[in-house]
Structures are given as C-alpha cells and as structure tokens.
Scaffold this active site. Structure first.
Site, mmCIF file in Angstrom:
data_model
loop_
_atom_site.group_PDB
_atom_site.id
_atom_site.type_symbol
_atom_site.label_atom_id
_atom_site.label_comp_id
_atom_site.label_asym_id
_atom_site.label_seq_id
_atom_site.Cartn_x
_atom_site.Cartn_y
_atom_site.Cartn_z
ATOM 1 N N ASP A 52 -8.062 -8.777 22.678
ATOM 2 C CA ASP A 52 -7.355 -9.251 23.720
ATOM 3 C C ASP A 52 -7.925 -9.292 25.121
ATOM 4 O O ASP A 52 -7.777 -10.120 26.013
ATOM 5 C CB ASP A 52 -6.112 -8.825 23.572
ATOM 6 C CG ASP A 52 -4.872 -9.306 24.492
ATOM 7 O OD1 ASP A 52 -5.043 -10.530 24.560
ATOM 8 O OD2 ASP A 52 -4.100 -8.571 25.399
ATOM 9 N N ARG B 65 4.480 -32.218 21.066
ATOM 10 C CA ARG B 65 5.420 -32.840 19.875
ATOM 11 C C ARG B 65 6.879 -32.972 20.243
ATOM 12 O O ARG B 65 7.597 -33.688 19.632
ATOM 13 C CB ARG B 65 5.230 -31.767 18.719
ATOM 14 C CG ARG B 65 5.219 -32.465 17.320
ATOM 15 C CD ARG B 65 4.921 -31.302 16.169
ATOM 16 N NE ARG B 65 3.481 -31.600 15.646
ATOM 17 C CZ ARG B 65 3.127 -30.822 14.647
ATOM 18 N NH1 ARG B 65 3.917 -29.857 14.147
ATOM 19 N NH2 ARG B 65 1.919 -31.259 14.156
ATOM 20 N N LYS C 218 -8.648 -18.791 25.536
ATOM 21 C CA LYS C 218 -9.110 -17.668 24.549
ATOM 22 C C LYS C 218 -7.743 -17.820 23.588
ATOM 23 O O LYS C 218 -6.490 -18.203 23.926
ATOM 24 C CB LYS C 218 -9.249 -16.361 25.404
ATOM 25 C CG LYS C 218 -7.895 -15.745 26.068
ATOM 26 C CD LYS C 218 -8.289 -14.365 26.628
ATOM 27 C CE LYS C 218 -7.852 -13.269 25.707
ATOM 28 N NZ LYS C 218 -6.577 -12.929 26.370
ATOM 29 N N LYS D 198 -1.713 -1.192 27.007
ATOM 30 C CA LYS D 198 -0.494 -1.624 27.466
ATOM 31 C C LYS D 198 0.521 -0.328 27.612
ATOM 32 O O LYS D 198 0.348 0.613 26.824
ATOM 33 C CB LYS D 198 0.038 -2.653 26.393
ATOM 34 C CG LYS D 198 -0.786 -3.801 26.589
ATOM 35 C CD LYS D 198 -0.010 -5.085 26.139
ATOM 36 C CE LYS D 198 -0.825 -6.504 26.082
ATOM 37 N NZ LYS D 198 -0.892 -6.925 27.332
ATOM 38 N N LYS E 180 0.421 -0.820 36.550
ATOM 39 C CA LYS E 180 -0.565 -2.057 36.120
ATOM 40 C C LYS E 180 -1.526 -1.930 37.461
ATOM 41 O O LYS E 180 -1.253 -1.840 38.749
ATOM 42 C CB LYS E 180 0.295 -3.330 36.564
ATOM 43 C CG LYS E 180 -0.633 -4.477 36.472
ATOM 44 C CD LYS E 180 0.231 -5.982 36.708
ATOM 45 C CE LYS E 180 -0.744 -7.155 36.424
ATOM 46 N NZ LYS E 180 -1.199 -7.581 35.271
ATOM 47 N N LYS F 3 -9.995 -14.785 39.237
ATOM 48 C CA LYS F 3 -9.337 -13.878 40.411
ATOM 49 C C LYS F 3 -10.329 -13.923 41.575
ATOM 50 O O LYS F 3 -11.545 -13.416 41.310
ATOM 51 C CB LYS F 3 -9.004 -12.436 39.753
ATOM 52 C CG LYS F 3 -8.202 -12.696 38.807
ATOM 53 C CD LYS F 3 -7.651 -11.293 38.221
ATOM 54 C CE LYS F 3 -6.628 -11.128 36.934
ATOM 55 N NZ LYS F 3 -5.265 -11.407 37.212
ATOM 56 N N HIS G 187 -12.066 -10.264 29.396
ATOM 57 C CA HIS G 187 -11.736 -9.944 30.678
ATOM 58 C C HIS G 187 -12.856 -8.825 30.883
ATOM 59 O O HIS G 187 -13.442 -9.007 32.105
ATOM 60 C CB HIS G 187 -10.427 -9.603 30.961
ATOM 61 C CG HIS G 187 -9.414 -10.788 30.440
ATOM 62 N ND1 HIS G 187 -9.671 -12.137 30.533
ATOM 63 C CD2 HIS G 187 -8.110 -10.691 30.041
ATOM 64 C CE1 HIS G 187 -8.760 -12.990 30.121
ATOM 65 N NE2 HIS G 187 -7.851 -11.923 29.702
ATOM 66 N N GLU H 281 -2.037 -1.815 32.187
ATOM 67 C CA GLU H 281 -0.824 -2.901 32.336
ATOM 68 C C GLU H 281 0.236 -1.716 31.793
ATOM 69 O O GLU H 281 0.454 -0.896 31.021
ATOM 70 C CB GLU H 281 -0.793 -4.092 31.166
ATOM 71 C CG GLU H 281 -2.020 -4.948 31.500
ATOM 72 C CD GLU H 281 -1.849 -5.970 30.575
ATOM 73 O OE1 GLU H 281 -1.237 -7.063 30.975
ATOM 74 O OE2 GLU H 281 -2.461 -6.129 29.397
ATOM 75 N N HIS I 206 -9.194 -16.221 32.602
ATOM 76 C CA HIS I 206 -8.679 -16.316 33.854
ATOM 77 C C HIS I 206 -9.013 -15.263 34.680
ATOM 78 O O HIS I 206 -8.712 -15.403 35.835
ATOM 79 C CB HIS I 206 -7.204 -16.543 33.765
ATOM 80 C CG HIS I 206 -6.489 -15.346 33.575
ATOM 81 N ND1 HIS I 206 -6.474 -14.627 32.259
ATOM 82 C CD2 HIS I 206 -5.870 -14.191 34.271
ATOM 83 C CE1 HIS I 206 -5.632 -13.399 32.135
ATOM 84 N NE2 HIS I 206 -5.323 -13.346 33.655
#
Ligand code: BG6
Length: 474
Positions: A246, A53, A159, A341, A346, A193, A251, A227, A189
């Site tokens: 999430d 847009r 997703k 999180k 990580k 990996k 995953h 994470e 994704h």
C-alpha cells in the site's frame, strides 16, 4: 509542473472519468478540477464527462459533486454563481463498462466535440475504478479507436499497479497493447505533494547540498510515513495489500528515488524517470536469509476486528525495510523506510543524518551532547525543511546547544496557497507532462525491490508483532 498560469496554453479538453460515482471522484478528482477551474488553469473549451454504472440524472450528479466540493475543497464551500458556471462543463452518462455501446457513444461524443471546437480535443481517460475493471475499459476504448490519437489521448491509472511483480508486468503489457507508454499516466499522489517536488529543487537548485550528498558525509537516511488512522472502511482492500504494497512499493520508494537519484541533465520527464529507475536498479536485492534482519512488520492491536478484515489476518499494518544501494555514491549508507497505521501521529518526514565531526576541539564541558547534524524534510504536516546544528549559547561561558535552522512553507510562502496533490497531477496530465508519473519500467523495478520481503512474509507462519494503537509501532 507548470512555469506560468496561462489557461490558453491548454487546448480544448475532454476529461472522462470512469467511476464517476465513486469516492475518489467525489473526494479528490472533482474538488481538484474545480480548484483548477477557479484558479484559471482550465481552457474555455472544457468538458468533464462522468461515466458510471449508477443511475443518476445529470443534475443529481452535479449536486453530488457539489456536496463533495463543499466538504473537501481546500478553497471551502462553492459560491453559487461560480458553481453554476462550472456546472455547465459537467456531463454524466450512466453506462455499463462491459457494453460496446458505451464506447461507441463516447467515440461519437469525442468526434462531435472535435467538430464543435474545430480541433481534435485533448482527451484524458481517468480510471477511477477497481483494478478488476481496468482491462474491460482499456479494451473498450481500444476497440473504437479512442486510444489511436497518440498526441491527444491519455489514460490515467491509479494504484495499485498490480499486487506483485508478475501482475504489474501483466498490467503494463495489457495497457501497452492499446496505449503507447507516452499516453499512460500512472499516478502516485505523493509525487504531487509540494514538499516531495521540492526535494528536487532543494538538491539540484542549490550549491550547498550536492557536495555533501554522498557516503562521505551522510551516515544514514530515514524515510517515515506515519499515519494515525487505522484502515477505516478499507479493510477489504487493505487486508489483501498491507503496508508494503500500500505504501512502500509506491509512495516511500518514490521519495527514496528523489533523495538518492543522480542529478538529471535536464528537467525533463524521461530524464528524471531514467535517473529514478537507475537508482532503484542499484538497490541491493534483499537475500531471503536477510529478510528477518532487514525487514520488520507489525500489526496494530484490534486490526483483526476491523470490518472486512480476516480474524486470523497476518497482514502488516506497519513495515520497516532497510535498503542498501550498490553504487559509488551510497555504498554503506542504510536507507530505512518505514510506515504504519494507527500510530501516535500523522507525520511524513525524511531525516538525513550526517556523520560526526572528525575531531572534537571543544572542551567536553562545552558540549554535554554531540548530536549529529541532521537535515529534516517535513513532507507533512508543518511542511518545510530543518537543519539541526550546534550553536554557541549566548553568555560568557562556552556552551554549545543544538538548534534548528528552518524553512516553513507557512511563513515563506504565506501568500501562496498549497495546491492539493491532485490539482498538480491532473493539470500535468492535461498538459501531457509525465515528469511526476511513474513509467512502466519504474513500477516493475520498484516491485522487484520489495518482492523478497513479500515472498518471505507470504510463506511464513510467523505473525507480525502486535503494537498498541497510538504508539510508534513495534
Ligand atoms: C494511499 C494509501 O495511497 O495513501 C492509504 O492507500 C494512505 O492507505 C494514503 O492512507 C496516505 O496518503 P496521505 O496523502 O494522507 O499521506
């Protein structure tokens, strides 16, 4: 997954990105396409058309994309000459996804490129847009016949694939009214990996693991994706999702499938996807009265003060689920899936813990500690695999100590750069290889696994346990 680098094997391609002005395009998609191009994977006849847009000239779009590449590409800043060449393949259209003209113009463009290239182009429609816009774009494409060529048109969907089983079903049914399942690429994704893809190689290209890969030798499996970052600027989305939606539904369950599936007969997309669906179907449904025992949730301190997060939010930023698999191979072996999180570090790691030895022949003084053998798959960082075992310490006395045998990508493949997950996955879509993508039935089966937990938490007034930022969770 591509056996050889042979750009000519990819026929002329038009890559259309809906949502070309967004963050995903900027940080992930365009750096990935640029790296594929630099590495010679893209064909001579190749056009990327960005649609959004946002009002932008073609030059402004190109400059914006170049800024993103300079910041996020694994190959560093773009070179002027290479960039100038790549930019000739870029196109930008500012258009409204709700307008019929947007799709009519696109259909004309596809036809014109077909004429110019003297063959029907391979066309990828990439939906880098909010879930609320998906139906509009899919129907727009359908109405002008852009989904009709089953062999050349594909659509990529990001997703979240729904927010529960019912909405995932509705999304699948909407998509398949226009596109055939073989044209739909649902991207996760994690499957791009290298270390995740390598799970299949480790299990099925080696003789030593498979005989041990069952309840007789394995005591427990843990899949952890921790994470250190919080929700950052994504509070608005995350507060309606939470860690199970999430991360675990997609995953972590993908990694779970690769660890627990039966050996495929051939390395082919549907064969591998069948085996994944099969093991997901074998996951024992979590009974409502078992949710408290098998599922844990936490929320990091200060989460409720994050931008766009409700001040009374009960959304979990940490979740742990213990799954049992009702089949011959895995009966009695717990699979613990956890993610969170704002944790200490990580790290994404799979630990396969083996059973203890049946008889301890060594004198107690020789082995002060009897750790279990463990196979550790380091998905990120420090990518590689460790086998933890006992070894005799050098010296006259008999003393056994735990040691690691390890394989590290950074040592064994030091000269082979690791592609970003999106590079692998975008090339797969262009080559129409669906092995690393989720089929509709798999997405639905994965939702079925987590629904009892989401239902129980959704109906409960209990609050997640608060944990300090920078800890290992509750
Ligand atoms: C995304 C989640 O799918 O994966 C994010 O929406 C998460 O919340 C991210 O941070 C993690 O990906 P990676 O590749 O950094 O482990």
């Amino acid at each position: 997954m591509h056996p050889t680098n042979n750009a000519s094997s990819l026929s002329s391609t038009l890559f259309v990105i809906f949502g070309a002005g967004g963050d995903l395009t900027w940080r992930k998609l365009m750096p990935a396409l640029y790296n594929l191009w630099l590495d010679g994977w893209l064909p001579h006849d190749f056009v990327i058309t960005g649609i959004d847009r946002r009002q932008m000239s073609k030059d402004d779009f190109a400059q914006h994309i170049r800024d993103g590449i300079d910041q996020f590409s694994r190959q560093g800043k773009s070179d002027d000459k290479q960039w100038a060449d790549f930019a000739t393949h870029l196109d930008y259209v500012s258009a409204d996804f709700g307008a019929a003209a947007t799709f009519a113009d696109l259909a004309e463009r596809v036809a014109a490129l077909g004429k110019e290239w003297s063959q029907p182009p391979n066309v990828v429609y990439y939906l880098a847009i909010s879930p609320a816009l998906i139906q509009m774009v899919v129907e727009g494409l359908g109405k002008v016949g852009l989904a009709d060529d089953r062999d050349h048109a594909s659509i990529v969907v990001e997703k979240p694939f729904g927010r529960d089983l019912d909405s995932a079903r509705a999304l699948n049914s909407m998509l398949t009214q226009t596109f055939a399942e073989t044209q739909i690429y649902r991207i996760d994704h994690y499957l791009g990996k290298e270390t995740v893809q390598n799970i299949l190689a480790m299990r099925f290209a080696n003789a030593i693991f498979e005989p041990l890969w069952n309840r007789t030798s394995i005591e427990r499996v843990e899949i952890t994706v921790a994470e250190s970052v919080g929700v950052e600027h994504r509070g608005g989305y995350y507060d309606h999702a939470g860690a199970v939606r999430d991360m675990i539904q997609n995953h972590l369950l993908q990694i779970f499938c690769l660890i627990s599936m039966e050996p495929p007969i051939v390395f082919a997309a549907d064969e591998i996807r069948d085996k994944k669906v099969e093991v997901l179907r074998a996951v024992r449904p979590i009974a409502p009265e078992k949710v408290d025992q098998l599922a844990k949730r936490g929320q990091y301190e200060g989460y409720r003060q994050e931008p766009d997060v409700s001040a009374s939010s009960n959304t979990e930023t940490f979740a742990q689920l213990t799954l049992h698999v009702d089949n011959w191979r895995w009966q009695g072996v717990p699979f613990v899936l956890r993610t969170g999180k704002a944790l200490k570090d990580k790290v994404s790691l799979v630990k396969i813990r083996f059973r203890s030895i049946p008889h301890r022949a060594f004198p107690a003084a020789a082995v002060p500690r009897w750790p279990r053998n463990e196979l550790q798959i380091h998905i990120q960082p420090n990518e590689g695999i460790d086998i933890c075992m006992l070894a005799k310490e050098p010296g006259p006395e008999l003393l056994l100590k735990p040691v690691d045998m390890n394989f590290r990508y950074s040592e064994d493949f030091a000269k082979k750069p690791m592609p970003e997950a999106y590079e692998t996955l975008l090339l797969d879509v262009m080559q129409r290889d669906a092995t690393l993508f989720m089929r509709g039935d798999q997405v639905e089966t994965a939702w079925r696994v987590v629904m009892p937990v989401l239902d129980a938490w959704g109906h409960s007034d209990d609050q997640p346990t608060v944990y300090p930022v920078g800890s290992w969770g509750p």
